[in-house]
Design a protein around this motif. Structure first.
Motif, PDB file in Angstrom:
ATOM      1  N   CYS A 182       9.752  -1.320 -14.210  1.00 30.83           N
ATOM      2  CA  CYS A 182       9.559  -1.435 -12.764  1.00 30.83           C
ATOM      3  C   CYS A 182       8.234  -2.132 -12.454  1.00 30.83           C
ATOM      4  O   CYS A 182       8.160  -3.025 -11.609  1.00 30.83           O
ATOM      5  CB  CYS A 182       9.586  -0.029 -12.150  1.00 30.83           C
ATOM      6  SG  CYS A 182       9.630   0.010 -10.358  1.00 30.83           S
ATOM      7  N   GLY A 183       7.173  -1.735 -13.155  1.00 34.09           N
ATOM      8  CA  GLY A 183       5.878  -2.358 -12.951  1.00 34.09           C
ATOM      9  C   GLY A 183       5.820  -3.783 -13.458  1.00 34.09           C
ATOM     10  O   GLY A 183       5.182  -4.652 -12.851  1.00 34.09           O
ATOM     11  N   TYR A 184       6.514  -4.028 -14.562  1.00 34.33           N
ATOM     12  CA  TYR A 184       6.513  -5.375 -15.127  1.00 34.33           C
ATOM     13  C   TYR A 184       7.100  -6.386 -14.136  1.00 34.33           C
ATOM     14  O   TYR A 184       6.687  -7.553 -14.120  1.00 34.33           O
ATOM     15  CB  TYR A 184       7.291  -5.412 -16.440  1.00 34.33           C
ATOM     16  CG  TYR A 184       7.202  -6.768 -17.104  1.00 34.33           C
ATOM     17  CD1 TYR A 184       6.076  -7.103 -17.851  1.00 34.33           C
ATOM     18  CD2 TYR A 184       8.201  -7.722 -16.943  1.00 34.33           C
ATOM     19  CE1 TYR A 184       5.963  -8.363 -18.436  1.00 34.33           C
ATOM     20  CE2 TYR A 184       8.100  -8.973 -17.516  1.00 34.33           C
ATOM     21  CZ  TYR A 184       6.978  -9.290 -18.258  1.00 34.33           C
ATOM     22  OH  TYR A 184       6.863 -10.548 -18.828  1.00 34.33           O
ATOM     23  N   ALA A 185       8.025  -5.938 -13.309  1.00 34.61           N
ATOM     24  CA  ALA A 185       8.637  -6.836 -12.321  1.00 34.61           C
ATOM     25  C   ALA A 185       7.577  -7.484 -11.435  1.00 34.61           C
ATOM     26  O   ALA A 185       7.626  -8.693 -11.160  1.00 34.61           O
ATOM     27  CB  ALA A 185       9.637  -6.057 -11.458  1.00 34.61           C
ATOM     28  N   GLU A 186       6.598  -6.706 -10.994  1.00 35.41           N
ATOM     29  CA  GLU A 186       5.553  -7.254 -10.140  1.00 35.41           C
ATOM     30  C   GLU A 186       4.549  -8.086 -10.933  1.00 35.41           C
ATOM     31  O   GLU A 186       3.992  -9.057 -10.421  1.00 35.41           O
ATOM     32  CB  GLU A 186       4.833  -6.123  -9.390  1.00 35.41           C
ATOM     33  CG  GLU A 186       5.699  -5.409  -8.365  1.00 35.41           C
ATOM     34  CD  GLU A 186       6.062  -6.258  -7.152  1.00 35.41           C
ATOM     35  OE1 GLU A 186       5.428  -7.314  -6.943  1.00 35.41           O
ATOM     36  OE2 GLU A 186       6.988  -5.875  -6.418  1.00 35.41           O
ATOM     37  N   ILE A 187       4.309  -7.708 -12.198  1.00 39.05           N
ATOM     38  CA  ILE A 187       3.420  -8.510 -13.042  1.00 39.05           C
ATOM     39  C   ILE A 187       3.971  -9.925 -13.194  1.00 39.05           C
ATOM     40  O   ILE A 187       3.267 -10.919 -12.975  1.00 39.05           O
ATOM     41  CB  ILE A 187       3.237  -7.845 -14.424  1.00 39.05           C
ATOM     42  CG1 ILE A 187       2.442  -6.545 -14.303  1.00 39.05           C
ATOM     43  CG2 ILE A 187       2.539  -8.806 -15.385  1.00 39.05           C
ATOM     44  CD1 ILE A 187       2.308  -5.771 -15.616  1.00 39.05           C
ATOM     45  N   VAL A 188       5.242 -10.014 -13.562  1.00 39.65           N
ATOM     46  CA  VAL A 188       5.817 -11.342 -13.772  1.00 39.65           C
ATOM     47  C   VAL A 188       5.973 -12.082 -12.450  1.00 39.65           C
ATOM     48  O   VAL A 188       5.858 -13.310 -12.390  1.00 39.65           O
ATOM     49  CB  VAL A 188       7.161 -11.257 -14.546  1.00 39.65           C
ATOM     50  CG1 VAL A 188       8.288 -10.711 -13.682  1.00 39.65           C
ATOM     51  CG2 VAL A 188       7.539 -12.636 -15.092  1.00 39.65           C
ATOM     52  N   LEU A 202       2.863 -14.098 -20.741  1.00 35.66           N
ATOM     53  CA  LEU A 202       3.867 -13.036 -20.661  1.00 35.66           C
ATOM     54  C   LEU A 202       5.105 -13.389 -21.482  1.00 35.66           C
ATOM     55  O   LEU A 202       5.710 -12.515 -22.111  1.00 35.66           O
ATOM     56  CB  LEU A 202       4.255 -12.784 -19.197  1.00 35.66           C
ATOM     57  CG  LEU A 202       3.162 -12.193 -18.302  1.00 35.66           C
ATOM     58  CD1 LEU A 202       3.659 -12.101 -16.865  1.00 35.66           C
ATOM     59  CD2 LEU A 202       2.741 -10.807 -18.795  1.00 35.66           C
ATOM     60  N   ASN A 203       5.480 -14.652 -21.476  1.00 32.34           N
ATOM     61  CA  ASN A 203       6.634 -15.082 -22.267  1.00 32.34           C
ATOM     62  C   ASN A 203       6.447 -14.755 -23.745  1.00 32.34           C
ATOM     63  O   ASN A 203       7.380 -14.370 -24.440  1.00 32.34           O
ATOM     64  CB  ASN A 203       6.851 -16.593 -22.089  1.00 32.34           C
ATOM     65  CG  ASN A 203       8.130 -16.911 -21.335  1.00 32.34           C
ATOM     66  OD1 ASN A 203       9.000 -16.053 -21.162  1.00 32.34           O
ATOM     67  ND2 ASN A 203       8.243 -18.137 -20.881  1.00 32.34           N
ATOM     68  N   SER A 295      14.141 -21.420 -17.485  1.00 27.12           N
ATOM     69  CA  SER A 295      13.057 -20.651 -18.088  1.00 27.12           C
ATOM     70  C   SER A 295      12.876 -19.315 -17.377  1.00 27.12           C
ATOM     71  O   SER A 295      12.772 -18.263 -18.022  1.00 27.12           O
ATOM     72  CB  SER A 295      11.748 -21.449 -18.033  1.00 27.12           C
ATOM     73  OG  SER A 295      10.670 -20.673 -18.526  1.00 27.12           O
ATOM     74  N   ALA A 296      12.838 -19.358 -16.047  1.00 31.76           N
ATOM     75  CA  ALA A 296      12.632 -18.130 -15.272  1.00 31.76           C
ATOM     76  C   ALA A 296      13.786 -17.152 -15.459  1.00 31.76           C
ATOM     77  O   ALA A 296      13.570 -15.953 -15.672  1.00 31.76           O
ATOM     78  CB  ALA A 296      12.456 -18.469 -13.794  1.00 31.76           C
ATOM     79  N   ILE A 297      15.009 -17.655 -15.393  1.00 30.80           N
ATOM     80  CA  ILE A 297      16.186 -16.786 -15.522  1.00 30.80           C
ATOM     81  C   ILE A 297      16.259 -16.191 -16.929  1.00 30.80           C
ATOM     82  O   ILE A 297      16.591 -15.014 -17.103  1.00 30.80           O
ATOM     83  CB  ILE A 297      17.480 -17.549 -15.177  1.00 30.80           C
ATOM     84  CG1 ILE A 297      17.513 -17.892 -13.684  1.00 30.80           C
ATOM     85  CG2 ILE A 297      18.709 -16.738 -15.555  1.00 30.80           C
ATOM     86  CD1 ILE A 297      17.523 -16.687 -12.745  1.00 30.80           C
ATOM     87  N   LYS A 298      15.931 -16.987 -17.930  1.00 30.39           N
ATOM     88  CA  LYS A 298      15.923 -16.471 -19.304  1.00 30.39           C
ATOM     89  C   LYS A 298      14.947 -15.308 -19.434  1.00 30.39           C
ATOM     90  O   LYS A 298      15.242 -14.285 -20.057  1.00 30.39           O
ATOM     91  CB  LYS A 298      15.553 -17.593 -20.277  1.00 30.39           C
ATOM     92  CG  LYS A 298      15.571 -17.156 -21.740  1.00 30.39           C
ATOM     93  CD  LYS A 298      15.198 -18.318 -22.671  1.00 30.39           C
ATOM     94  CE  LYS A 298      15.181 -17.857 -24.123  1.00 30.39           C
ATOM     95  NZ  LYS A 298      14.787 -18.961 -25.050  1.00 30.39           N
ATOM     96  N   HIS A 299      13.768 -15.450 -18.839  1.00 31.06           N
ATOM     97  CA  HIS A 299      12.763 -14.381 -18.891  1.00 31.06           C
ATOM     98  C   HIS A 299      13.266 -13.138 -18.166  1.00 31.06           C
ATOM     99  O   HIS A 299      13.120 -12.015 -18.652  1.00 31.06           O
ATOM    100  CB  HIS A 299      11.461 -14.868 -18.256  1.00 31.06           C
ATOM    101  CG  HIS A 299      10.298 -13.959 -18.504  1.00 31.06           C
ATOM    102  ND1 HIS A 299       9.398 -14.154 -19.509  1.00 31.06           N
ATOM    103  CD2 HIS A 299       9.905 -12.812 -17.879  1.00 31.06           C
ATOM    104  CE1 HIS A 299       8.491 -13.189 -19.510  1.00 31.06           C
ATOM    105  NE2 HIS A 299       8.778 -12.368 -18.519  1.00 31.06           N
ATOM    106  N   LEU A 300      13.877 -13.342 -16.998  1.00 32.98           N
ATOM    107  CA  LEU A 300      14.346 -12.213 -16.187  1.00 32.98           C
ATOM    108  C   LEU A 300      15.641 -11.604 -16.719  1.00 32.98           C
ATOM    109  O   LEU A 300      16.057 -10.538 -16.256  1.00 32.98           O
ATOM    110  CB  LEU A 300      14.531 -12.651 -14.733  1.00 32.98           C
ATOM    111  CG  LEU A 300      13.246 -13.076 -14.006  1.00 32.98           C
ATOM    112  CD1 LEU A 300      13.571 -13.636 -12.627  1.00 32.98           C
ATOM    113  CD2 LEU A 300      12.273 -11.906 -13.884  1.00 32.98           C
ATOM    114  N   ASN A 301      16.260 -12.261 -17.689  1.00 30.74           N
ATOM    115  CA  ASN A 301      17.481 -11.724 -18.307  1.00 30.74           C
ATOM    116  C   ASN A 301      17.179 -10.888 -19.548  1.00 30.74           C
ATOM    117  O   ASN A 301      18.064 -10.615 -20.352  1.00 30.74           O
ATOM    118  CB  ASN A 301      18.437 -12.857 -18.691  1.00 30.74           C
ATOM    119  CG  ASN A 301      19.332 -13.265 -17.537  1.00 30.74           C
ATOM    120  OD1 ASN A 301      19.479 -12.536 -16.564  1.00 30.74           O
ATOM    121  ND2 ASN A 301      19.917 -14.450 -17.626  1.00 30.74           N
ATOM    122  N   ASN A 302      15.933 -10.468 -19.690  1.00 32.42           N
ATOM    123  CA  ASN A 302      15.565  -9.582 -20.795  1.00 32.42           C
ATOM    124  C   ASN A 302      16.508  -8.386 -20.829  1.00 32.42           C
ATOM    125  O   ASN A 302      16.916  -7.867 -19.785  1.00 32.42           O
ATOM    126  CB  ASN A 302      14.118  -9.113 -20.598  1.00 32.42           C
ATOM    127  CG  ASN A 302      13.611  -8.274 -21.747  1.00 32.42           C
ATOM    128  OD1 ASN A 302      13.953  -7.102 -21.872  1.00 32.42           O
ATOM    129  ND2 ASN A 302      12.793  -8.863 -22.594  1.00 32.42           N
TER     130      ASN A 302
END
Length: 368
Positions: A182-188, A202-203, A295-302
């Motif tokens: 939950c916190g990582y969402a705001e970090i990224v 972060l990547n 790139s962004a979607i790949k990161h958010l698809n963790n």
């Protein structure tokens, strides 16, 4: 590792953010060093904070007259009723404006406690000790306070800066992994909107951050707070630049509200889905290149993150989602304002779209 100090300077207040380990055992000294003086304090404590941390805090505040308000922090209790309970206790114990209200908990606790502090005698000293990763990197910075109503999230509130923010990384070990995500969402989010170099970091280090490893977690909190600090200093009251912090949030808040703020989807998870929706909407409008989008979607698809809105909503929910989006604070016309990214690291642009355009977008995502 020594504590890190970051100074926030707004028109209404100048205050430090202290980031480090085992800070709550040394609160009296931190207050003295930073010239925060008071005789009485009310601790607004999230009831889920482990007792060992509460004991450490109590021991470190022995020199003060201390009162406690135990708060069951959740979105449904983020309301005027609980603000009134805090105000009544402050009145009963004859607090003055020179005394202090200390929030110890996550973002909900900080929002409610900060709002109460802003109301009491038109302003009581306020100290924020955020105990979740989300609150350490987001809600504790910038002075936003607020409560929910049946009409939506954070529609009643104030801007009220704290005297100090104390982010003890050690407390984060008590969090369920879902809260770390939950916190990582705001970090990224902060990296995506304003700092490509931080995004690249972060990547490479996402797993170290999620495992709360030193010094990666401290650096991530610091860099995240630095992004928000720079934005808040330029636009304290969200008149212009600060709106970019709402990237993904128009979708996210509507997703949360449509699920009645249930535990099925917490705020950070909603933000991840909201950012994905914003990227997908930007890409559908050719506002972002395919390379940046991928790139962004790949990161958010963790694998640790929520993948699709289809896991939470059906087509029958679209009108309700749109209704909540229409009530978003940014809107001042019949259209819906979205914050969208042209490329990772910024700039973020604000654009208006009709409810029909967003309905079409959501329908396509829920069918495919």
């Amino acid at each position: 590792m020594k504590p890190i100090k970051l100074i926030v300077k707004t028109n209404s207040e100048k205050y430090p953010i202290i980031i480090g380990r085992n800070l709550i055992s040394n609160l009296s000294q931190i207050f003295k060093t930073n010239s925060i003086n008071f005789k009485k304090c009310l601790l607004v404590l999230d009831k889920n904070i482990p007792n060992k941390y509460v004991k450490q805090i109590s021991r470190s505040l022995k020199r003060y007259e201390v009162y406690k308000f135990i708060y069951n922090a959740n979105e449904k209790n983020k309301n005027q009723k609980n603000v009134n309970k805090i105000l009544d206790l402050l009145l009963q114990k004859n607090f003055s404006r020179d005394d202090c209200l200390i929030s110890i908990g996550g973002g909900i606790t900080g929002d409610v406690a900060g709002f109460a502090a802003s109301l009491f005698k038109r302003g009581l000293k306020f100290v924020n000790i955020p105990t979740t990763l989300l609150s350490q990197v987001d809600s504790s910075v910038g002075g936003k306070t607020g409560i929910n109503t049946s009409e939506g999230k954070n529609l009643i509130g104030s801007f009220y800066q704290p005297k100090i923010v104390i982010s003890d990384v050690e407390i984060l070990k008590s969090l369920p992994f879902r809260e770390v995500v939950c916190g990582y969402a705001e970090i990224v989010k902060h990296a995506l909107i304003a700092n490509k170099k931080f995004y690249n970091f972060l990547n490479k280090n996402i797993n170290e951050v999620l495992k709360l490893r030193t010094p990666t977690i401290e650096r991530s909190i610091y860099e995240s707070c630095k992004v928000k600090k720079l934005i808040v200093e330029k636009d304290e009251k969200e008149k212009n630049l600060r709106k970019i912090l709402n990237f993904g949030h128009t979708f996210a808040h509507a997703y949360e509200a449509s699920l009645n703020f249930s535990k099925k989807l917490n705020h950070g998870e909603a933000v991840i889905l909201g950012m994905k929706s914003a990227f997908e909407f930007s890409h559908s409008r050719k506002l972002i290149t395919s390379k940046e989008f991928s790139s962004a979607i790949k990161h958010l698809n963790n694998s640790h993150f929520p993948i699709s809105i289809k896991n939470y909503f059906t087509i029958s929910k679209i009108n309700q989602i749109i209704s909540f989006m229409m009530r978003d604070k940014k809107n001042n016309s019949k259209n819906i304002k979205l914050m969208l990214i042209k490329k990772i690291g910024g700039p973020v642009i604000e654009k208006e779209f009709s409810d029909l355009a967003i309905k079409f977008f959501l329908k396509k995502r829920l069918i495919n």
